[in-house]
Every structure is written in structure tokens, then in C-alpha cells.
Motif scaffolding. Structure first.
Motif, PDB file in Angstrom:
ATOM      1  N   THR A 105       0.993  -1.300  -0.010  1.00 21.80           N
ATOM      2  CA  THR A 105      -0.043   0.076   0.104  1.00 21.80           C
ATOM      3  C   THR A 105       0.859   1.268  -0.049  1.00 21.80           C
ATOM      4  O   THR A 105       2.100   1.175   0.416  1.00 21.80           O
ATOM      5  CB  THR A 105      -0.908   0.000   1.310  1.00 21.80           C
ATOM      6  N   PRO A 106       0.405   2.460  -0.256  1.00 23.74           N
ATOM      7  CA  PRO A 106       1.097   3.573  -0.022  1.00 23.74           C
ATOM      8  C   PRO A 106       1.619   3.979   1.198  1.00 23.74           C
ATOM      9  O   PRO A 106       2.693   4.903   1.235  1.00 23.74           O
ATOM     10  CB  PRO A 106       0.219   4.549  -0.781  1.00 23.74           C
ATOM     11  N   LEU A 107       1.543   3.226   2.275  1.00 26.12           N
ATOM     12  CA  LEU A 107       1.718   3.501   3.551  1.00 26.12           C
ATOM     13  C   LEU A 107       2.894   2.596   3.936  1.00 26.12           C
ATOM     14  O   LEU A 107       3.218   2.480   5.136  1.00 26.12           O
ATOM     15  CB  LEU A 107       0.560   3.345   4.581  1.00 26.12           C
ATOM     16  N   ASN A 108       3.156   1.700   3.067  1.00 22.83           N
ATOM     17  CA  ASN A 108       4.162   0.592   3.555  1.00 22.83           C
ATOM     18  C   ASN A 108       5.230   0.863   4.099  1.00 22.83           C
ATOM     19  O   ASN A 108       5.659   0.287   5.091  1.00 22.83           O
ATOM     20  CB  ASN A 108       4.365  -0.399   2.114  1.00 22.83           C
ATOM     21  N   GLY A 156      -2.562 -11.497  -0.197  1.00 20.02           N
ATOM     22  CA  GLY A 156      -1.300 -11.008  -1.131  1.00 20.02           C
ATOM     23  C   GLY A 156      -0.994  -9.581  -0.979  1.00 20.02           C
ATOM     24  O   GLY A 156      -0.065  -9.016  -1.765  1.00 20.02           O
ATOM     25  N   TRP A 157      -1.209  -8.881   0.175  1.00 22.30           N
ATOM     26  CA  TRP A 157      -0.585  -7.882   0.452  1.00 22.30           C
ATOM     27  C   TRP A 157       0.296  -7.827   1.602  1.00 22.30           C
ATOM     28  O   TRP A 157      -0.012  -8.592   2.542  1.00 22.30           O
ATOM     29  CB  TRP A 157      -1.785  -6.792   0.569  1.00 22.30           C
ATOM     30  N   ASP A 158       1.372  -7.096   1.692  1.00 26.90           N
ATOM     31  CA  ASP A 158       2.339  -6.884   2.770  1.00 26.90           C
ATOM     32  C   ASP A 158       1.750  -5.767   3.703  1.00 26.90           C
ATOM     33  O   ASP A 158       1.672  -4.585   3.635  1.00 26.90           O
ATOM     34  CB  ASP A 158       3.620  -6.434   2.125  1.00 26.90           C
ATOM     35  N   MET A 159       1.143  -6.521   4.981  1.00 26.69           N
ATOM     36  CA  MET A 159       0.361  -5.878   5.644  1.00 26.69           C
ATOM     37  C   MET A 159       0.800  -5.717   7.122  1.00 26.69           C
ATOM     38  O   MET A 159       1.387  -6.753   7.552  1.00 26.69           O
ATOM     39  CB  MET A 159      -1.211  -5.938   5.794  1.00 26.69           C
ATOM     40  N   PRO A 160       0.745  -4.725   7.790  1.00 20.41           N
ATOM     41  CA  PRO A 160       1.236  -4.412   9.440  1.00 20.41           C
ATOM     42  C   PRO A 160       0.231  -5.522  10.151  1.00 20.41           C
ATOM     43  O   PRO A 160      -1.115  -5.479  10.191  1.00 20.41           O
ATOM     44  CB  PRO A 160       0.828  -3.097   9.687  1.00 20.41           C
ATOM     45  N   LEU A 161       0.774  -6.351  11.003  1.00 17.90           N
ATOM     46  CA  LEU A 161       0.174  -7.183  11.987  1.00 17.90           C
ATOM     47  C   LEU A 161      -0.079  -6.693  13.208  1.00 17.90           C
ATOM     48  O   LEU A 161      -1.226  -6.318  13.781  1.00 17.90           O
ATOM     49  CB  LEU A 161       0.651  -8.718  12.005  1.00 17.90           C
ATOM     50  N   HIS A 162       0.922  -5.880  13.550  1.00 13.51           N
ATOM     51  CA  HIS A 162       0.972  -5.131  14.996  1.00 13.51           C
ATOM     52  C   HIS A 162       2.110  -4.279  14.821  1.00 13.51           C
ATOM     53  O   HIS A 162       3.183  -4.573  14.225  1.00 13.51           O
ATOM     54  CB  HIS A 162       0.693  -5.998  16.175  1.00 13.51           C
ATOM     55  N   TYR A 163       2.149  -3.150  15.445  1.00 11.00           N
ATOM     56  CA  TYR A 163       3.309  -2.478  16.030  1.00 11.00           C
ATOM     57  C   TYR A 163       4.031  -2.569  17.265  1.00 11.00           C
ATOM     58  O   TYR A 163       4.798  -1.680  17.570  1.00 11.00           O
ATOM     59  CB  TYR A 163       2.813  -1.081  15.744  1.00 11.00           C
ATOM     60  N   ASP A 180      -5.454   3.835  -7.496  1.00  8.64           N
ATOM     61  CA  ASP A 180      -4.883   5.256  -7.130  1.00  8.64           C
ATOM     62  C   ASP A 180      -5.442   5.698  -5.805  1.00  8.64           C
ATOM     63  O   ASP A 180      -4.891   6.896  -5.356  1.00  8.64           O
ATOM     64  CB  ASP A 180      -5.375   6.222  -8.130  1.00  8.64           C
ATOM     65  N   LEU A 181      -6.130   4.975  -5.126  1.00  7.09           N
ATOM     66  CA  LEU A 181      -6.712   5.500  -3.861  1.00  7.09           C
ATOM     67  C   LEU A 181      -6.282   4.771  -2.539  1.00  7.09           C
ATOM     68  O   LEU A 181      -6.078   3.295  -2.649  1.00  7.09           O
ATOM     69  CB  LEU A 181      -8.384   5.487  -3.651  1.00  7.09           C
ATOM     70  N   ALA A 182      -5.913   5.412  -1.429  1.00  6.87           N
ATOM     71  CA  ALA A 182      -5.743   4.656  -0.267  1.00  6.87           C
ATOM     72  C   ALA A 182      -6.796   4.768   0.712  1.00  6.87           C
ATOM     73  O   ALA A 182      -7.868   5.625   0.278  1.00  6.87           O
ATOM     74  CB  ALA A 182      -4.431   5.343   0.390  1.00  6.87           C
ATOM     75  N   ILE A 183      -7.069   4.123   1.748  1.00  4.70           N
ATOM     76  CA  ILE A 183      -8.176   3.922   2.659  1.00  4.70           C
ATOM     77  C   ILE A 183      -7.467   3.819   4.272  1.00  4.70           C
ATOM     78  O   ILE A 183      -6.645   2.700   4.570  1.00  4.70           O
ATOM     79  CB  ILE A 183      -9.292   2.819   2.692  1.00  4.70           C
ATOM     80  N   ILE A 184      -7.767   4.998   5.156  1.00  5.54           N
ATOM     81  CA  ILE A 184      -7.451   4.862   6.332  1.00  5.54           C
ATOM     82  C   ILE A 184      -8.796   4.839   7.150  1.00  5.54           C
ATOM     83  O   ILE A 184      -9.378   5.671   7.165  1.00  5.54           O
ATOM     84  CB  ILE A 184      -6.468   6.096   6.819  1.00  5.54           C
TER      85      ILE A 184
END
Lengths: 127, 362
Positions: free
Chosen positions: B5-8, B23-30, B143-147
Motif C-alpha cells: 500500500t502507499p503506507l508500506n 497477497g498484500w504486505d500488511m502490518p500485523l501489529h506495531y 490510485d486510492l488509499a483507505i485509512i
């Protein structure tokens, strides 16, 4: 990677401390707790249980997954850390203080088969 | 190769534990999934959900097309900005995906679908449109991100972080959205708390995220998102339902609109659906263990299965959604196979927690 040099380790991510009375304290490594994430449940063995080396003795569960904890050597369970049952997050806070169970080893010679810190570090692929 | 995502970069710089999700590289936790969970229940947290796909449906017959494509009735969306939750079914009445559709403007509906199913959804919608509504265009908006900003203080902190958003979004009722400049802000979410889902151009997403964090919104990973949605009794596609079950077996009968003669994909099959299974909540005694997906459930009416299970940080005990035979009732005790033991669990009606309040009896 926090790997105290005075402990022994297993490839299945347990740490082992030799106590002055010859018994062994067993927990899971800092690496293991970090992989699991926040722990929410532990299941501990009853004192008196005789276990074989490599036998699943305890269970640690995180929000994400459950994982068995194995006896590093054969022996008899002397005690389990019941304080953790109500506060499993203690393992996340200090993995080497949060022992899960204590064993009286059947054969102290078996301890020679465990890994030292460098050996464990190599198994988890850390330089 | 996983997608980013654009926030990676922001997630990685912050030391997030990353996982492959659909299929996406996403945060599980911080750092701590449980602390992130509590932040959303008590204050404000935010999730990068840019892996979810925005699909814009445009054309004079867009409304009629979606009324035929979806099991809930887009005809209910009278006012601009209103949103509707719906299943999209196949011809057998089975669930292809669950989604939210927003009525943006005449001839313009915005649909948000799940990441893992987005490719199939698009192909399905385009095939359907070609056959039934050739004038409708279906555009994938990568072209969009979602927060998603969620929690009792989520709206106030969003207004503090993103100047100009308050005037347009303060009047929004739950399940309504408004365009604010280049952003599209919806009062929706997947946590059971108040808040916004902010659809924003990819180029501006990192700026929004950083401003929100500076305003005191805590970054949260998909781990907390899962425990929050499960406490809120919300289904996860691929786990609580998929293309092998109909909405009735997934606790989603309330989203199927059978009023009138509206002809939608799957309606005929649903008329013959046996309705012999239901989705219920399960509550395990504290300290007994953790319910997990695929555990067997034994009831007086026959066998069932846990579809989602976790440890509930709010209740400090394990909760689950389970598919069980019809006739099993709220208050019944059932048995669940948990790692070699058969443990009693109480049947409850989800949600378990909403708006910070526990809704099931202890």
C-alpha cells in the motif's frame, strides 16, 4: 536478540536454566515470544508428571496462535509457574524470568545435547 | 511478490511486524496487538486498509445494475452519501463477497470490496454488466488509499488532524459519507466503535497518516482489527462465509432483501435454501483455553464448527463465531474440541462488544 549466555536452548525455542539444586527451569525464548505476539493463555503440566525428551508438556497461546512447549530432556515435572496462568503477558515482558515449569532430569548427561546461545542463534538464522 | 500500500514505508519505519494478507504486505501489529485493541475501544486508533478495493460504478443505469447484482437493495439509498452493507451472491445463492456500497451521486455508486476477492469481484461485475447493463462502467480505483480511524475519540482527532474535514463530516450520521475535497470520508468501520473510513488519493495518504498520528491516533495492525471486528460480531469473508455458504448460514439473512419482486442474482436459489444452519456467538469460560477457527462444535442438534475464534481483550476470555445447526438457541451450552479437550461454551447473540460496552452477560 536477547540470548543470555548462561542458559541452554533447544531448536524448538525453549530455554533451560540449571538451578543450584540440580533441577531445570524451562521457558520459551525471547525470539519465540516475539514471534507469537501477545500471550493470552498458558497451559502448564502437573507436578509429578514424567515426561520424555521432546514430549509436548505445556501450551502457550497468543492472540494469533497456539504453540506447544516441549520437554528439553526426560525427567519429572517438579513445579509449574501457576502465576502465569492469570498473567500470561509475563512471558512477553521478560521471557527469561517467566519460567513455565521445573524438571528433575532423569539423566543430567542429556543436558550436553542442548544448544548454547551461539548454537541457538544459528538455528534461528540470526548472525 | 506481495503488493504494497502507499503506507508500506511508514509501517516498516515504525517497526511493524508485517504479514502477507490476501497477497498484500500488511502490518500485523506495531508492538502489542492487545494495546492497539484497547486504544480503539478507549480512545482512537487507525488502520491502513488500502488493500481493500474501491470500485466506482457509474452510468445512468448504475442503480438498476447494482439492484440486480446485490442481495441487499440499493434502492433503499435515497439520500446522497448513504451507505449499505450487502452480500454479492452467485447464481447458487452463495456468498461471493460482502461489501459496502455508497450512493455518491446520481449515476455514481462507490463499492468497497475485500482485498483477496477483488479480482474475482471485478470480473464478476463486468461480466454481469456486459449482459445486463452495457452502459455501466466499472472502474478499479487502485490510485486510492483507505485509512480507518476508529474509537470514541476518532472523529474529534480526525478533525484536529485534517483541517477542513469537520464542517462536512460533523453532520454525518452513522453509515453516511461525504466528499471533502479530494477525500471521501465515511462514518463507517469494522470495529464496533464510532469513527471514519477515509478514502484518500494515494499520494496524500502518508501525509494524512502522519497528521493523524501527531493528533494522537494510534497506528493499529490487522491483528487488532480482527479481535475488534470479532468482538463486534462482524463477519470476515473467507473465514465466516465464502462461496460455499448462503447468507442464512452466515448470520447475514438480515442483509438479504426479499421484499417486492426485485430480481437479483441468487434470489431464486435462496428461495430453496434450507436455512438449516446459523451463525452464533460462543463464549468460553475465562482461563479455559482459546477458541480457534475449524474447531468442532457438538450440540444437541448436531455438529457445527468454529468459523472465527480468538481471545477477546475486552472480555479477557475467548470468544468465537460458530456455524451450528438451526435450533441451537441463545443460552444453550455446547461443547467445543479445543486442543484435545472438550470444553463447554455458552451460545450468545453477537455482538459481544459495541461502542466500548460489553453486551453479553458474564
Amino acid at each position: 536478540m536477547n540470548l543470555p549466555a548462561d542458559l541452554s536452548y533447544t531448536a524448538s525455542h525453549e530455554w533451560v536454566r540449571r538451578e543450584p539444586d540440580g533441577s531445570l527451569s524451562v521457558g520459551i525464548t525471547d525470539h519465540a515470544q516475539a514471534q507469537l505476539g501477545d500471550l493470552v493463555y498458558v497451559e502448564l503440566p502437573k507436578p509429578g508428571r514424567r515426561v520424555k525428551a521432546g514430549e509436548a508438556v505445556a501450551v502457550v497461546e497468543s492472540v494469533k496462535a497456539a504453540s506447544d512447549v516441549y520437554a528439553p530432556v526426560a525427567g519429572e515435572v517438579l513445579a509449574s509457574n501457576d502465576a502465569l496462568a492469570g498473567a500470561p503477558e509475563g512471558v512477553n515482558e521478560d521471557a527469561y524470568a517467566a519460567w513455565l515449569f521445573r524438571l528433575r532430569p532423569a539423566d543430567a548427561g542429556e543436558l550436553a545435547g542442548l544448544l548454547d546461545a551461539a548454537g541457538y542463534r544459528a538455528t534461528i538464522g540470526e548472525a | 511478490m506481495t503488493r504494497q500500500t502507499p503506507l508500506n514505508r511508514l509501517h516498516r519505519d515504525r517497526g511493524a511486524r508485517m504479514v502477507d494478507f490476501g497477497g498484500w504486505d500488511m502490518p500485523l501489529h506495531y508492538g502489542s496487538q492487545i494495546e492497539e485493541h484497547h486504544a480503539v475501544r478507549r480512545d482512537a486508533g487507525m488502520f491502513d486498509v488500502s488493500h481493500m478495493r474501491v470500485v466506482d460504478v457509474r452510468g445512468a443505469s448504475a442503480r438498476g445494475f447494482l439492484r440486480a447484482a446485490l442481495a441487499n437493495d440499493v434502492g433503499k439509498l435515497k439520500a446522497r452519501g448513504r451507505a449499505l452493507y450487502s452480500c454479492m451472491l452467485d447464481g447458487d445463492g452463495h456468498v461471493l463477497d460482502d461489501l459496502i456500497v455508497y450512493f455518491v451521486d446520481d449515476g455514481f455508486f462507490r463499492v468497497v470490496v475485500n482485498a483477496a476477492t477483488a479480482g474475482r469481484d471485478l470480473a464478476w461485475l463486468r461480466t454481469l454488466a456486459a449482459a445486463r447493463a452495457p452502459g455501466v462502467s466499472i472502474a478499479e480505483r487502485d490510485d486510492l488509499a483507505i485509512i480507518a480511524v476508529q474509537g470514541p475519540n476518532a472523529r474529534a482527532k480526525t478533525w484536529a488532524a485534517l483541517p477542513g474535514t469537520q464542517a462536512a463530516t460533523a453532520p454525518l450520521e452513522p453509515f453516511a459519507a461525504a466528499a471533502v475535497g479530494e477525500r471521501f470520508v465515511a462514518r463507517t468501520g469494522y470495529t464496533g466503535e464510532d469513527g471514519f473510513e477515509i478514502v484518500t488519493p494515494a499520494a496524500g495518504a502518508a501525509g494524512d497518516w502522519t497528521a493523524l498520528e501527531a493528533a494522537g491516533v494510534r497506528p493499529c495492525g490487522l491483528g487488532a482489527r480482527d479481535t475488534l471486528r470479532l468482538e463486534a460480531g462482524m463477519n470476515l469473508y473467507g473465514q465466516d462465509m465464502d462461496e460455499s455458504v448462503d447468507p442464512y448460514a452466515a448470520g447475514l439473512g438480515w442483509t438479504v432483501d426479499l421484499s417486492g419482486e426485485r430480481d437479483f442474482v441468487g434470489r431464486e436459489a435462496l428461495a430453496r435454501a434450507p436455512r438449516d444452519r446459523q451463525l452464533v456467538g460462543l463464549l468460553l469460560d475465562g482461563g479455559a483455553g482459546v477458541l480457534r477457527a475449524h474447531q468442532a462444535v457438538h450440540t444437541a442438534r448436531g455438529a457445527g464448527e468454529v468459523t472465527s475464534g480468538t481471545f477477546s481483550p475486552t472480555l479477557a476470555r475467548s470468544i468465537a463465531l460458530a456455524r451450528v445447526p438451526a435450533g441451537v438457541g441463545v443460552g444453550d451450552t455446547v461443547d467445543v474440541d479445543v486442543r484435545g479437550k472438550r470444553l463447554p461454551a455458552r451460545v450468545v447473540k453477537p455482538p459481544f462488544v459495541r461502542r466500548g460496552k460489553v453486551l453479553v452477560a458474564p
